[in-house]
Design an enzyme around this catalytic site. Structure first.
Site, PDB file in Angstrom:
ATOM      1  N   TYR A  93       0.837  -1.271  -0.211  1.00 54.50           N
ATOM      2  CA  TYR A  93      -0.085   0.009  -0.074  1.00 54.50           C
ATOM      3  C   TYR A  93       0.859   1.299  -0.063  1.00 54.50           C
ATOM      4  O   TYR A  93       0.720   1.988  -0.877  1.00 54.50           O
ATOM      5  CB  TYR A  93      -1.010   0.020   1.380  1.00 54.50           C
TER       6      TYR A  93
ATOM      7  N   ASP B 152       9.768  -7.527  -3.181  1.00 54.35           N
ATOM      8  CA  ASP B 152       8.513  -7.582  -2.511  1.00 54.35           C
ATOM      9  C   ASP B 152       8.214  -9.370  -2.509  1.00 54.35           C
ATOM     10  O   ASP B 152       8.314  -9.954  -3.702  1.00 54.35           O
ATOM     11  CB  ASP B 152       7.413  -7.040  -2.909  1.00 54.35           C
TER      12      ASP B 152
ATOM     13  N   SER C 112       6.052   3.225  13.260  1.00 55.28           N
ATOM     14  CA  SER C 112       4.667   3.736  13.427  1.00 55.28           C
ATOM     15  C   SER C 112       4.462   4.434  14.521  1.00 55.28           C
ATOM     16  O   SER C 112       5.259   4.260  15.608  1.00 55.28           O
ATOM     17  CB  SER C 112       3.909   2.270  13.619  1.00 55.28           C
TER      18      SER C 112
ATOM     19  N   TYR D 118       3.621  -6.810  17.182  1.00 53.83           N
ATOM     20  CA  TYR D 118       3.668  -5.934  15.862  1.00 53.83           C
ATOM     21  C   TYR D 118       4.558  -4.563  16.379  1.00 53.83           C
ATOM     22  O   TYR D 118       5.463  -4.104  15.918  1.00 53.83           O
ATOM     23  CB  TYR D 118       2.609  -5.530  15.422  1.00 53.83           C
TER      24      TYR D 118
ATOM     25  N   LYS E 250       8.534  -2.803  15.881  1.00 53.05           N
ATOM     26  CA  LYS E 250       8.693  -1.370  15.312  1.00 53.05           C
ATOM     27  C   LYS E 250       9.752  -0.701  16.198  1.00 53.05           C
ATOM     28  O   LYS E 250      10.735  -0.113  15.896  1.00 53.05           O
ATOM     29  CB  LYS E 250       7.528  -0.450  15.149  1.00 53.05           C
TER      30      LYS E 250
ATOM     31  N   ASN F 141      -8.664  -2.222   9.849  1.00 62.21           N
ATOM     32  CA  ASN F 141      -8.499  -0.493  10.183  1.00 62.21           C
ATOM     33  C   ASN F 141      -9.922  -0.121   9.518  1.00 62.21           C
ATOM     34  O   ASN F 141     -10.720  -0.527   8.634  1.00 62.21           O
ATOM     35  CB  ASN F 141      -7.479  -0.212   9.270  1.00 62.21           C
ATOM     36  N   LEU F 142      -9.993   1.227  10.029  1.00 63.14           N
ATOM     37  CA  LEU F 142     -11.259   1.830   9.949  1.00 63.14           C
ATOM     38  C   LEU F 142     -11.649   2.252   8.391  1.00 63.14           C
ATOM     39  O   LEU F 142     -12.891   1.920   7.968  1.00 63.14           O
ATOM     40  CB  LEU F 142     -11.230   3.028  10.801  1.00 63.14           C
TER      41      LEU F 142
ATOM     42  N   PRO G 281     -10.067  -4.073  22.413  1.00 64.03           N
ATOM     43  CA  PRO G 281      -8.740  -4.219  23.365  1.00 64.03           C
ATOM     44  C   PRO G 281      -7.518  -3.672  22.584  1.00 64.03           C
ATOM     45  O   PRO G 281      -7.252  -3.890  21.594  1.00 64.03           O
ATOM     46  CB  PRO G 281      -8.655  -5.766  23.463  1.00 64.03           C
TER      47      PRO G 281
HETATM   48  P1  NAD Z   1       1.477  -3.620   3.070  1.00 67.83           P
HETATM   49  O1  NAD Z   1       1.119  -5.073   3.587  1.00 67.83           O
HETATM   50  O2  NAD Z   1       0.646  -3.025   1.994  1.00 67.83           O
HETATM   51  O3  NAD Z   1       2.852  -3.553   2.346  1.00 67.83           O
HETATM   52  C1  NAD Z   1       4.044  -4.341   2.926  1.00 67.83           C
HETATM   53  C2  NAD Z   1       4.682  -5.145   1.544  1.00 67.83           C
HETATM   54  O4  NAD Z   1       5.696  -5.774   2.177  1.00 67.83           O
HETATM   55  C3  NAD Z   1       3.678  -6.007   0.938  1.00 67.83           C
HETATM   56  O5  NAD Z   1       3.627  -6.002  -0.402  1.00 67.83           O
HETATM   57  C4  NAD Z   1       4.381  -7.615   1.497  1.00 67.83           C
HETATM   58  O6  NAD Z   1       4.008  -8.198   0.384  1.00 67.83           O
HETATM   59  C5  NAD Z   1       5.639  -7.205   1.702  1.00 67.83           C
HETATM   60  N1  NAD Z   1       6.425  -8.123   2.666  1.00 67.83           N
HETATM   61  C6  NAD Z   1       6.287  -8.412   3.765  1.00 67.83           C
HETATM   62  N2  NAD Z   1       7.152  -8.961   4.503  1.00 67.83           N
HETATM   63  C7  NAD Z   1       8.243  -9.069   3.337  1.00 67.83           C
HETATM   64  C8  NAD Z   1       9.353  -9.840   3.255  1.00 67.83           C
HETATM   65  N3  NAD Z   1       9.942 -10.567   4.264  1.00 67.83           N
HETATM   66  N4  NAD Z   1      10.246  -9.747   2.027  1.00 67.83           N
HETATM   67  C9  NAD Z   1       9.625  -9.084   1.024  1.00 67.83           C
HETATM   68  N5  NAD Z   1       8.501  -8.398   1.031  1.00 67.83           N
HETATM   69  C10 NAD Z   1       7.720  -8.488   2.268  1.00 67.83           C
HETATM   70  O7  NAD Z   1       1.603  -2.756   4.190  1.00 67.83           O
HETATM   71  P2  NAD Z   1       1.830  -1.090   4.111  1.00 67.83           P
HETATM   72  O8  NAD Z   1       0.396  -0.465   4.899  1.00 67.83           O
HETATM   73  O9  NAD Z   1       2.197  -0.582   2.854  1.00 67.83           O
HETATM   74  O10 NAD Z   1       3.016  -0.731   5.130  1.00 67.83           O
HETATM   75  C11 NAD Z   1       4.184  -0.566   4.958  1.00 67.83           C
HETATM   76  C12 NAD Z   1       4.974  -0.491   6.072  1.00 67.83           C
HETATM   77  O11 NAD Z   1       4.602   0.671   6.985  1.00 67.83           O
HETATM   78  C13 NAD Z   1       4.950  -1.746   7.063  1.00 67.83           C
HETATM   79  O12 NAD Z   1       6.433  -1.951   7.381  1.00 67.83           O
HETATM   80  C14 NAD Z   1       4.029  -1.252   8.069  1.00 67.83           C
HETATM   81  O13 NAD Z   1       4.342  -2.079   9.343  1.00 67.83           O
HETATM   82  C15 NAD Z   1       4.200   0.219   8.206  1.00 67.83           C
HETATM   83  N6  NAD Z   1       3.289   0.795   8.614  1.00 67.83           N
HETATM   84  C16 NAD Z   1       2.024   0.780   8.021  1.00 67.83           C
HETATM   85  C17 NAD Z   1       0.964   1.618   8.592  1.00 67.83           C
HETATM   86  C18 NAD Z   1      -0.441   1.522   7.963  1.00 67.83           C
HETATM   87  O14 NAD Z   1      -1.366   1.766   8.596  1.00 67.83           O
HETATM   88  N7  NAD Z   1      -0.758   1.088   6.946  1.00 67.83           N
HETATM   89  C19 NAD Z   1       1.145   2.225   9.819  1.00 67.83           C
HETATM   90  C20 NAD Z   1       2.532   2.571  10.292  1.00 67.83           C
HETATM   91  C21 NAD Z   1       3.679   1.646   9.749  1.00 67.83           C
HETATM   92  C1  UD1 Z   2      -4.125   0.446  13.869  1.00 66.43           C
HETATM   93  C2  UD1 Z   2      -3.203  -0.608  14.707  1.00 66.43           C
HETATM   94  C3  UD1 Z   2      -1.821   0.271  15.128  1.00 66.43           C
HETATM   95  C4  UD1 Z   2      -1.276   0.670  13.671  1.00 66.43           C
HETATM   96  C5  UD1 Z   2      -2.348   1.723  13.208  1.00 66.43           C
HETATM   97  C6  UD1 Z   2      -1.701   2.293  11.812  1.00 66.43           C
HETATM   98  C7  UD1 Z   2      -4.526  -2.087  16.214  1.00 66.43           C
HETATM   99  C8  UD1 Z   2      -5.322  -2.361  17.477  1.00 66.43           C
HETATM  100  N1  UD1 Z   2      -3.735  -0.960  15.955  1.00 66.43           N
HETATM  101  O1  UD1 Z   2      -4.460   1.722  14.899  1.00 66.43           O
HETATM  102  O2  UD1 Z   2      -0.812  -0.634  15.550  1.00 66.43           O
HETATM  103  O3  UD1 Z   2      -0.116   1.289  13.863  1.00 66.43           O
HETATM  104  O4  UD1 Z   2      -3.334   1.004  13.026  1.00 66.43           O
HETATM  105  O5  UD1 Z   2      -2.759   2.080  10.828  1.00 66.43           O
HETATM  106  O6  UD1 Z   2      -4.959  -2.537  15.094  1.00 66.43           O
HETATM  107  N2  UD1 Z   2     -12.373   1.429  14.378  1.00 66.43           N
HETATM  108  C9  UD1 Z   2     -13.878   1.351  14.715  1.00 66.43           C
HETATM  109  N3  UD1 Z   2     -14.395   0.381  13.990  1.00 66.43           N
HETATM  110  C10 UD1 Z   2     -13.396  -0.502  13.104  1.00 66.43           C
HETATM  111  C11 UD1 Z   2     -12.188  -0.266  13.091  1.00 66.43           C
HETATM  112  C12 UD1 Z   2     -11.590   0.900  13.821  1.00 66.43           C
HETATM  113  O7  UD1 Z   2     -14.526   1.938  15.469  1.00 66.43           O
HETATM  114  O8  UD1 Z   2     -14.078  -1.383  12.477  1.00 66.43           O
HETATM  115  C13 UD1 Z   2     -12.119   2.722  15.176  1.00 66.43           C
HETATM  116  C14 UD1 Z   2     -10.918   2.192  16.369  1.00 66.43           C
HETATM  117  O9  UD1 Z   2     -11.385   2.065  17.437  1.00 66.43           O
HETATM  118  C15 UD1 Z   2      -9.854   3.792  16.262  1.00 66.43           C
HETATM  119  C16 UD1 Z   2     -10.049   4.419  14.836  1.00 66.43           C
HETATM  120  O10 UD1 Z   2     -11.268   3.382  14.328  1.00 66.43           O
HETATM  121  O11 UD1 Z   2     -10.491   4.631  17.153  1.00 66.43           O
HETATM  122  C17 UD1 Z   2      -9.007   3.869  13.985  1.00 66.43           C
HETATM  123  O12 UD1 Z   2      -8.815   2.294  14.010  1.00 66.43           O
HETATM  124  P1  UD1 Z   2      -7.670   1.722  13.042  1.00 66.43           P
HETATM  125  O13 UD1 Z   2      -7.984   2.150  11.610  1.00 66.43           O
HETATM  126  O14 UD1 Z   2      -7.721   0.407  13.333  1.00 66.43           O
HETATM  127  O15 UD1 Z   2      -6.237   2.201  13.538  1.00 66.43           O
HETATM  128  P2  UD1 Z   2      -5.571   2.221  14.869  1.00 66.43           P
HETATM  129  O16 UD1 Z   2      -6.430   2.017  15.855  1.00 66.43           O
HETATM  130  O17 UD1 Z   2      -5.013   3.945  15.129  1.00 66.43           O
END
Ligand code: NAD
Ligand code: UD1
Length: 330
Positions: free
Chosen positions: A11, A31, A124, A148, A152, A198-199, A290
């Site tokens: 993503y 990837d 994160s 997780y 980080k 996620n939301l 939780p």
């Molecule tokens: P994503 O799952 O869409 O992308 C991660 C990519 O890494 C995927 O394409 C997956 O196939 C690849 N991958 C995983 N393990 C691998 C490995 N061992 N070797 C090669 N490829 C591998 O996730 P994203 O949302 O794009 O997140 C990217 C990074 O950002 C992650 O490290 C995630 O933890 C971090 N992050 C994401 C969020 C979020 O909300 N999306 C928030 C904070 C941090």
């Molecule tokens: C989640 C992850 C967090 C990560 C972050 C980044 C969990 C517990 N935490 O956090 O580790 O770094 O995403 O993307 O998964 N909500 C609802 N209904 C839903 C889904 C979510 O009400 O079906 C609410 C949640 O309670 C929260 C908000 O929406 O208040 C955002 O939730 P979400 O998108 O899951 O993100 P984070 O909780 O911030």
């Protein structure tokens, strides 16, 4: 300049590849496709008119990673590859520790071996845990109690210790807040496998009728409307933050929050989504999830001052672009 993007079909990685290619960088993607699809490479090429090189390889596989470093004059790495589902990390802690720690160490070792000095890491906001908002980079880390979040915090420590030993390296630890939205073309975006955690992806699937209703996790938080507050950031703003970090950081370790600095509640996000996209989001308030915190938003002063970067897209644009991607892909 050639940049290796691990996790580049994911993503955030795919949007960052678009920004890199549009800004004149060359890109190699590594990837293992555990959470993404090869067709994303075609989509990136379609958007930018330039095709990144793609390696279907695992970042924990030292010899496969070595092949890539030895074949290309890489000048910087953005390391997105990682597993990110909090609940799954509780179920499969060793899978998460192995994948997220080992991939970071392997890629870092190759950077050191091949003299690649720029390393940008996907961290994160989860590392702040129970701290008081707004979260500032100097705060002591209190990652939420799940594997997780621990990975980080541990990767940040590993990278900091390695950078101390290799002072010529420039390491950016980017703490993302809540990335949402999609490229305006609707060709790439977040496509979760199974029911979203996620939301925003949950909302877009309810809007499309794939899921019947949204469950709002708690309306008894100490926030103005009782629902959880988060700092949602458009994924294209997040992508441009990576370019700013690559270009501006000097040697040493640099920690940056990448958020907007503004908090939005669950109910505010639902209402905005409904208004902007002219759809209904049926929802029901249920108990707290939780592990959730009441509020999470960034102090973005450091990124503004030191990187000259700030998020420019608002909640409306995030809702519009998320919905466009859902309609085109779902
Ligand atoms: P994503 O799952 O869409 O992308 C991660 C990519 O890494 C995927 O394409 C997956 O196939 C690849 N991958 C995983 N393990 C691998 C490995 N061992 N070797 C090669 N490829 C591998 O996730 P994203 O949302 O794009 O997140 C990217 C990074 O950002 C992650 O490290 C995630 O933890 C971090 N992050 C994401 C969020 C979020 O909300 N999306 C928030 C904070 C941090
Ligand atoms: C989640 C992850 C967090 C990560 C972050 C980044 C969990 C517990 N935490 O956090 O580790 O770094 O995403 O993307 O998964 N909500 C609802 N209904 C839903 C889904 C979510 O009400 O079906 C609410 C949640 O309670 C929260 C908000 O929406 O208040 C955002 O939730 P979400 O998108 O899951 O993100 P984070 O909780 O911030």
């Amino acid at each position: 300049m050639l940049i290796l993007v691990t996790g580049g079909t994911g993503y955030i990685g795919s949007h960052t590849c678009v920004e890199l290619l549009n800004s004149g960088y060359d890109v190699v993607i590594l990837d293992n496709l555990v959470n993404s699809e090869r067709s994303v490479v075609d989509r990136i090429a379609q958007i930018t008119g330039r095709r990144p090189l793609f390696y279907h390889a695992d970042a924990t596989d030292a010899s496969a990673v070595d092949v890539i470093f030895s074949a290309h004059p890489i000048e910087g790495v953005i390391h997105f590859a990682g597993l990110k589902a909090v609940g799954e990390s509780v179920e499969k802690p060793l899978t998460y520790y192995r994948n997220n720690l080992l991939s970071t160490m392997v890629v870092l070792e190759k950077c050191i071996k091949y003299g690649v000095r720029r390393f940008v890491f996907s961290s994160s906001a989860t590392v702040y845990g129970e701290n008081e908002v707004p979260f500032v980079e100097t705060m002591e880390l209190r990652p939420r109690a799940n594997p997780y979040g621990e990975t980080k915090a541990m990767c940040e420590k590993i990278l900091s210790d390695a950078a101390a030993r290799h002072p010529e390296m420039s390491v950016a630890l980017l703490r993302y807040f809540n990335p949402v939205g999609a490229h305006e073309s609707g060709l790439i975006g977040e496509k979760p496998r199974g029911v979203p955690n996620n939301l925003m992806p949950y909302i877009t699937q309810v809007a499309q009728g794939i899921l019947p209703e949204l469950r709002v996790f708690g309306a008894d938080y100490p926030t103005p409307d009782g629902t959880g507050i988060r700092d949602y950031i458009h994924v294209m703003d997040l992508a441009s933050g990576h370019l700013a970090a690559l270009e501006k950081m000097g040697p040493g370790v640099h920690i940056f929050n990448l958020g907007t600095g503004r908090g939005t509640s669950v109910l505010e996000l639902i209402t905005t989504f409904e208004q902007v996209n002219k759809v209904q989001i049926p929802y029901r308030i249920v108990g707290r999830r939780p592990g959730d915190v009441a509020a999470c938003w960034a102090d973005v002063g450091k990124a503004q001052r030191e990187l000259g970067w700030r998020a420019t897209r608002g909640i409306e644009e995030m809702c519009r672009d998320s919905w466009r991607f859902q309609q085109l892909s779902g």
